[in-house]
Scaffold this motif. Structure first.
Motif, PDB file in Angstrom:
ATOM      1  N   VAL A  69       0.872  -1.171   0.000  1.00 19.96           N
ATOM      2  CA  VAL A  69       0.000   0.000   0.000  1.00 19.96           C
ATOM      3  C   VAL A  69       0.908   1.220   0.000  1.00 19.96           C
ATOM      4  O   VAL A  69       1.668   1.444   0.946  1.00 19.96           O
ATOM      5  N   THR A  70       0.856   1.999  -1.082  1.00 20.59           N
ATOM      6  CA  THR A  70       1.698   3.188  -1.154  1.00 20.59           C
ATOM      7  C   THR A  70       1.113   4.179  -2.152  1.00 20.59           C
ATOM      8  O   THR A  70       0.149   3.861  -2.857  1.00 20.59           O
ATOM      9  N   ALA A  71       1.690   5.373  -2.203  1.00 22.15           N
ATOM     10  CA  ALA A  71       1.236   6.380  -3.163  1.00 22.15           C
ATOM     11  C   ALA A  71       1.785   6.028  -4.541  1.00 22.15           C
ATOM     12  O   ALA A  71       2.990   6.069  -4.764  1.00 22.15           O
ATOM     13  N   LEU A  72       0.901   5.652  -5.450  1.00 23.71           N
ATOM     14  CA  LEU A  72       1.294   5.313  -6.820  1.00 23.71           C
ATOM     15  C   LEU A  72       0.798   6.364  -7.809  1.00 23.71           C
ATOM     16  O   LEU A  72       0.952   6.218  -9.008  1.00 23.71           O
ATOM     17  N   SER A  73       0.199   7.430  -7.268  1.00 24.12           N
ATOM     18  CA  SER A  73      -0.247   8.542  -8.097  1.00 24.12           C
ATOM     19  C   SER A  73      -0.043   9.823  -7.303  1.00 24.12           C
ATOM     20  O   SER A  73       0.204   9.790  -6.100  1.00 24.12           O
ATOM     21  N   GLY A  74      -0.114  10.964  -7.975  1.00 23.74           N
ATOM     22  CA  GLY A  74       0.059  12.245  -7.296  1.00 23.74           C
ATOM     23  C   GLY A  74       1.512  12.667  -7.211  1.00 23.74           C
ATOM     24  O   GLY A  74       2.393  12.112  -7.865  1.00 23.74           O
ATOM     25  N   GLN A  75       1.784  13.663  -6.351  1.00 26.97           N
ATOM     26  CA  GLN A  75       3.108  14.267  -6.258  1.00 26.97           C
ATOM     27  C   GLN A  75       4.182  13.295  -5.784  1.00 26.97           C
ATOM     28  O   GLN A  75       5.366  13.470  -6.085  1.00 26.97           O
ATOM     29  N   SER A  76       3.790  12.284  -5.026  1.00 26.83           N
ATOM     30  CA  SER A  76       4.771  11.335  -4.474  1.00 26.83           C
ATOM     31  C   SER A  76       4.821  10.018  -5.235  1.00 26.83           C
ATOM     32  O   SER A  76       5.397   9.037  -4.757  1.00 26.83           O
ATOM     33  N   ALA A  77       4.238   9.993  -6.418  1.00 28.41           N
ATOM     34  CA  ALA A  77       4.172   8.735  -7.178  1.00 28.41           C
ATOM     35  C   ALA A  77       5.560   8.179  -7.489  1.00 28.41           C
ATOM     36  O   ALA A  77       5.751   6.963  -7.556  1.00 28.41           O
ATOM     37  N   LYS A  78       6.518   9.056  -7.709  1.00 28.01           N
ATOM     38  CA  LYS A  78       7.868   8.600  -8.032  1.00 28.01           C
ATOM     39  C   LYS A  78       8.454   7.784  -6.894  1.00 28.01           C
ATOM     40  O   LYS A  78       9.149   6.799  -7.101  1.00 28.01           O
ATOM     41  N   ALA A  79       8.186   8.205  -5.661  1.00 28.69           N
ATOM     42  CA  ALA A  79       8.658   7.468  -4.497  1.00 28.69           C
ATOM     43  C   ALA A  79       7.952   6.116  -4.400  1.00 28.69           C
ATOM     44  O   ALA A  79       8.577   5.094  -4.101  1.00 28.69           O
ATOM     45  N   GLY A  80       6.634   6.115  -4.644  1.00 30.22           N
ATOM     46  CA  GLY A  80       5.896   4.858  -4.619  1.00 30.22           C
ATOM     47  C   GLY A  80       6.407   3.884  -5.662  1.00 30.22           C
ATOM     48  O   GLY A  80       6.523   2.679  -5.416  1.00 30.22           O
ATOM     49  N   GLU A  81       6.729   4.410  -6.836  1.00 34.67           N
ATOM     50  CA  GLU A  81       7.278   3.570  -7.900  1.00 34.67           C
ATOM     51  C   GLU A  81       8.635   3.011  -7.497  1.00 34.67           C
ATOM     52  O   GLU A  81       8.943   1.842  -7.767  1.00 34.67           O
ATOM     53  N   ALA A  82       9.463   3.828  -6.837  1.00 43.35           N
ATOM     54  CA  ALA A  82      10.777   3.357  -6.395  1.00 43.35           C
ATOM     55  C   ALA A  82      10.640   2.210  -5.404  1.00 43.35           C
ATOM     56  O   ALA A  82      11.379   1.217  -5.476  1.00 43.35           O
ATOM     57  N   ILE A  83       9.706   2.329  -4.477  1.00 46.48           N
ATOM     58  CA  ILE A  83       9.458   1.251  -3.519  1.00 46.48           C
ATOM     59  C   ILE A  83       9.055  -0.022  -4.257  1.00 46.48           C
ATOM     60  O   ILE A  83       9.561  -1.113  -3.982  1.00 46.48           O
ATOM     61  N   GLN A  84       8.119   0.131  -5.203  1.00 48.07           N
ATOM     62  CA  GLN A  84       7.658  -1.027  -5.967  1.00 48.07           C
ATOM     63  C   GLN A  84       8.809  -1.695  -6.715  1.00 48.07           C
ATOM     64  O   GLN A  84       8.920  -2.922  -6.761  1.00 48.07           O
ATOM     65  N   ARG A  85       9.700  -0.889  -7.287  1.00 48.49           N
ATOM     66  CA  ARG A  85      10.827  -1.447  -8.037  1.00 48.49           C
ATOM     67  C   ARG A  85      11.797  -2.184  -7.116  1.00 48.49           C
ATOM     68  O   ARG A  85      12.296  -3.266  -7.462  1.00 48.49           O
ATOM     69  N   GLY A  86      12.071  -1.608  -5.957  1.00 48.63           N
ATOM     70  CA  GLY A  86      12.963  -2.280  -5.015  1.00 48.63           C
ATOM     71  C   GLY A  86      12.399  -3.620  -4.569  1.00 48.63           C
ATOM     72  O   GLY A  86      13.125  -4.622  -4.489  1.00 48.63           O
ATOM     73  N   LEU A  87      11.102  -3.644  -4.277  1.00 48.13           N
ATOM     74  CA  LEU A  87      10.448  -4.898  -3.895  1.00 48.13           C
ATOM     75  C   LEU A  87      10.506  -5.919  -5.019  1.00 48.13           C
ATOM     76  O   LEU A  87      10.782  -7.108  -4.802  1.00 48.13           O
ATOM     77  N   THR A  88      10.250  -5.465  -6.248  1.00 49.43           N
ATOM     78  CA  THR A  88      10.204  -6.366  -7.397  1.00 49.43           C
ATOM     79  C   THR A  88      11.557  -6.993  -7.671  1.00 49.43           C
ATOM     80  O   THR A  88      11.647  -8.214  -7.931  1.00 49.43           O
ATOM     81  N   ILE A  89      12.634  -6.207  -7.614  1.00 54.81           N
ATOM     82  CA  ILE A  89      13.973  -6.758  -7.836  1.00 54.81           C
ATOM     83  C   ILE A  89      14.284  -7.811  -6.773  1.00 54.81           C
ATOM     84  O   ILE A  89      14.824  -8.887  -7.073  1.00 54.81           O
ATOM     85  N   ALA A  90      13.941  -7.524  -5.520  1.00 60.79           N
ATOM     86  CA  ALA A  90      14.182  -8.484  -4.436  1.00 60.79           C
ATOM     87  C   ALA A  90      13.356  -9.752  -4.630  1.00 60.79           C
ATOM     88  O   ALA A  90      13.865 -10.866  -4.461  1.00 60.79           O
ATOM     89  N   ILE A  91      12.088  -9.590  -5.002  1.00 63.95           N
ATOM     90  CA  ILE A  91      11.222 -10.759  -5.205  1.00 63.95           C
ATOM     91  C   ILE A  91      11.733 -11.618  -6.357  1.00 63.95           C
ATOM     92  O   ILE A  91      11.724 -12.851  -6.279  1.00 63.95           O
ATOM     93  N   ASP A  92      12.187 -10.974  -7.422  1.00 64.87           N
ATOM     94  CA  ASP A  92      12.770 -11.732  -8.542  1.00 64.87           C
ATOM     95  C   ASP A  92      13.944 -12.583  -8.064  1.00 64.87           C
ATOM     96  O   ASP A  92      14.080 -13.756  -8.442  1.00 64.87           O
ATOM     97  N   GLU A  93      14.801 -12.007  -7.243  1.00 65.35           N
ATOM     98  CA  GLU A  93      15.955 -12.748  -6.718  1.00 65.35           C
ATOM     99  C   GLU A  93      15.521 -13.904  -5.826  1.00 65.35           C
ATOM    100  O   GLU A  93      16.033 -15.023  -5.942  1.00 65.35           O
ATOM    101  N   ILE A  94      14.580 -13.619  -4.937  1.00 69.77           N
ATOM    102  CA  ILE A  94      14.116 -14.648  -3.995  1.00 69.77           C
ATOM    103  C   ILE A  94      13.455 -15.796  -4.740  1.00 69.77           C
ATOM    104  O   ILE A  94      13.719 -16.972  -4.476  1.00 69.77           O
TER     105      ILE A  94
END
Length: 399
Positions: free
Chosen positions: A40-65
């Motif tokens: 659950v994070t901000a994926l739209s609005g002024q902070s969307a870039k931060a939400g996207e960064a979180i999603q990307r970090g999680l995705t790279i880790a999940i791919d590895e796991i």
């Protein structure tokens, strides 16, 4: 024609074989059911870039796991995401949907402290572990719940506040800083931390001012701080409000040093604040610039391979979102494996059983205990500023 005894035996055997085969097929399939991780994070609005960064970090880790067999002896991790639009009420709705409908084993998120504080009421109630990769409000993990299901791989306000004051004193010889914070629970968390940090150092602030998240002119508050003799500003606010502070200072033609929490990193700060965005120094927990560890090299290569817009370190922005989320996801996976289960209380205990893990931000060694649910401390911070649209460590640019 009635079935003979022989034909009945053959039919029974076929049924038995089919049943056994069905069990053999169903067994591994059940074992391979994904373990759902909610975001659950901000994926739209002024902070969307931060939400996207979180999603990307999680995705790279999940791919590895998942490439190494997932968790619990072969179950893959699956990320299920929801946009909270930086709104606490919407965050609660999203959290309930992920917990009750999607049956997530762990909930990650709450980019904004008010959203996280709203969500942990539910996760503690429902005994679902919560992992925070961004929001720094001290009460998120220090929430008074027993047992407490909230964990974090991120900055912590009360520690950042001490670091902000120390930086202002060491770099700018600040003797009478002005404090300006956003008027919400995150601002309140930092105001408490800054007041305590100032008191501990025997420093009296020039003044304390608050501003609203939707203010478009902060000149009155800043004028009071200037008149009171502020020689620097300690600022806490997300992207939009922090940008308005910078623009109001431009209108006043006043250029005090600005030491900030990491709010400006969360989105379109340079676009909203204008050319003087570069004057704000703010805290981060990681940078992909400079010499990297083997983990850093591996993660950067994985990001470049998976996301075409990432060509180099400057494109991983904000890096803190990627780095915190990447390490948080690996620690969540370790906790699930230590638990040997997807049950919330077992995973909570699993966090305490994590030993050494070589992460991106640092090598963790027993990062969590019943007394401490924060994996990072004051030694894990990096001071940065914007140069163009890139977030660079301060010692890598001209100032």
């Amino acid at each position: 024609m009635p079935a003979t005894r022989s034909s009945r035996v053959q039919i029974a055997r076929r049924h038995l074989i089919a049943a056994v085969c069905g069990v053999l097929i169903a067994g591994p399939a059940a074992a391979a059911d994904p373990v759902k991780i909610g975001l659950v994070t901000a994926l739209s609005g002024q902070s969307a870039k931060a939400g996207e960064a979180i999603q990307r970090g999680l995705t790279i880790a999940i791919d590895e796991i998942n490439a190494k067999g997932g968790v619990l002896g072969g179950r893959p991790l699956q990320l299920v995401r929801r946009d909270d639009e930086a709104n606490p009420a919407k965050g609660q709705v999203a959290a309930r949907e992920l917990i009750f409908k999607e049956k997530v084993a762990v909930l990650i998120g709450g980019l904004d402290t008010p959203v996280s504080l709203a969500i942990i009421q539910i996760t503690n109630e429902q005994k679902v572990p919560f992992m925070g990769p961004w929001a720094a409000g001290t009460p998120i993990t220090h929430n008074g719940a027993n047992p407490n299901y909230a964990f974090r791989v991120s900055a912590v306000d009360e520690i950042v506040d001490k670091a902000m004051l120390q930086y202002a004193q060491n770099k700018y010889s600040a003797k009478s800083p002005g404090v300006i914070v956003v008027n919400n629970p995150w601002g309140e968390s930092n105001l408490n931390g800054l007041v305590a940090a100032l008191k501990a150092k025997g420093v009296k602030p020039a003044g304390v001012e608050k501003f609203e998240a939707n203010d478009v002119d902060v000149t009155p508050q800043l004028s009071r701080l200037k008149s009171a003799g502020a020689d620097s500003l300690l600022m806490v606010g997300n992207v939009g409000p922090s940008a308005q502070v910078v623009k109001s200072l431009d209108r006043m033609a006043w250029k005090p040093p600005i030491v900030s929490h990491w709010g400006p990193a969360g989105g379109r700060f340079t676009e909203l604040a204008g050319p003087n965005a570069k004057d704000v120094v703010f805290v981060q927990t990681y940078s992909f610039f400079g010499k990297q560890t083997p983990v850093g090299d591996r993660v950067l290569e994985a990001l470049k391979k998976k996301y075409p817009d990432i060509k180099g370190p400057g494109d991983v922005t904000p890096a803190v979102g990627v780095a915190n989320a990447y390490d948080a996801m690996h620690l969540v996976a370790l906790a699930i494996d230590k638990a040997g289960s997807t049950k919330g209380d077992a995973i909570r205990e699993g966090f305490y059983k994590i030993g050494k893990y070589e992460g991106l931000i640092k090598t963790y060694d027993k990062p969590f205990s019943p007394e401490n649910h924060d994996a990072l401390n004051e030694n894990d911070y990096v001071w940065t500023r914007f140069i163009g649209n890139e977030i660079l460590p301060v010692d890598m640019n001209s100032k």
